[in-house]
Write an enzyme that holds these catalytic residues in place. Sequence first.
Site, mmCIF file in Angstrom:
data_model
loop_
_atom_site.group_PDB
_atom_site.id
_atom_site.type_symbol
_atom_site.label_atom_id
_atom_site.label_comp_id
_atom_site.label_asym_id
_atom_site.label_seq_id
_atom_site.Cartn_x
_atom_site.Cartn_y
_atom_site.Cartn_z
ATOM 1 C CB CYS A 357 -0.263 33.165 5.947
ATOM 2 S SG CYS A 357 -1.470 34.455 6.127
ATOM 3 C CD GLU A 358 3.811 28.859 4.484
ATOM 4 O OE1 GLU A 358 5.040 29.048 4.358
ATOM 5 O OE2 GLU A 358 3.300 28.300 5.469
#
Length: 429
Positions: A357-358
Amino acid sequence: MTPETASSSVAVGNPPVRRLAAWPVADLRDLATEHGTPLYVLDLDRVRENADRLRRAFPDAEIEYAVKANAIGCVLETIADTGLGAECAAAGEVVRALDAGFDRVRYTAVNPPARDLDRVVDLAAEHDIAITIGASDTLDRLAERGWAGELFVRVNPGVGAGHHAKVRTGTDPKFGVPGERAAAVVSEAAERAFDVRGLHAHAGSGILDADDLDTHRALVARMGELTAEIVDRGIDLDTVIVGGGFGVPYRESASPLDLDSLATATCEALGGVDGSGDPGVKLGIEPGRYLVADAGVLVTRVNTVKETPETTVVGVDAGMTDLLRPALYDAHHAIRSLARDAGERETMSTAVAGPVCESADALARGRELAAPTRGDLLAVGNAGAYGYEMANTYNSRPRPAVVALDDGESRVCVRRETIDDLTRLEVER
Ligand SMILES: *Cc1c(COP(=O)(O)O)cnc(C)c1O
């Protein structure tokens, strides 16, 4: 063997770079099926070939492997067996290099933590360890620990090379003593009875083209001049270490580094020490990437294919936690489909995204690939250096497994990390 046949056999059997296309696709598919993905595959025979080419290009140099490029035991043992030394960036690397059988180790103390100095000084009582300092107060810290062994002084050369600002160390004041202070620091060390061997500099990572070669030449010439100045003051120096940073062509269109030109340029630039053409000192080099980069690929499986107005997002099971370089340096790695019918598929522009999640978590953007489908395997090239070594567990993602190819056989060198492994250091609540 005549020199002609020797060099032609090198050209055929030991090419200057191993491209992603040269990896055996069926074997990579089989390994991925057997061991799961994401999976690093390291070819130890290729590591040996790279060591061999370096040795031939620099027959008289002291060659030390920069361990931080890849410190896995099977890699270190392979390189130790070729007779190279080890250059270590931390006490942990010194311990691992000695365990793997290196009999010459040099610790490059960049802002060294006390715990690292304690450990290295302890080990130096029983092993052949030299230390490179990059700040004069490290002398005090070594003297306090009763160590006065073989010492190099790292000089900030004031020139940088490299593919990205974050890998150019030659102009960052963090690294080394300023050039104009070098003679004073060497004199101080000699007066305090350290066994001063020479100067050290490292400009950064990624010497590949003619411009980089010019930067490298300038660095080596500067080290030669500084050495001459110090020798004139009556201090005997025997070695000049000019760093690593030997580049590999991450882009398939880039040409490989011309090692012979690099070797010639290095020796010529150093030969200017007293104008005689004879450097009068031994040359040291400490390549990391060059030994291992093209000996490794990362194999990953496609989880998701998603059409969007901007691009086709190819979601794969390897991300920035497995291979950080694209997120950290905008690094380019070649990627190819291992699908059996890849050659017959249309190519399309894709974003190859990881599961973290980046938004930085993409292995590539705007990349042409044979139209991917869910379940396909992809191979990411030049992943042997700073790949597994920078892997981390962000998002509680276990690190991948590593398989070695060695003389036609494959074996697991590092098992896949498990979710249980991730919590094993936590103290009971
Ligand atoms: C990282 C490093 C190297 C190796 O750099 P490569 O680009 O992998 O060759 C050599 N010397 C020092 C001091 C380093 O920090």
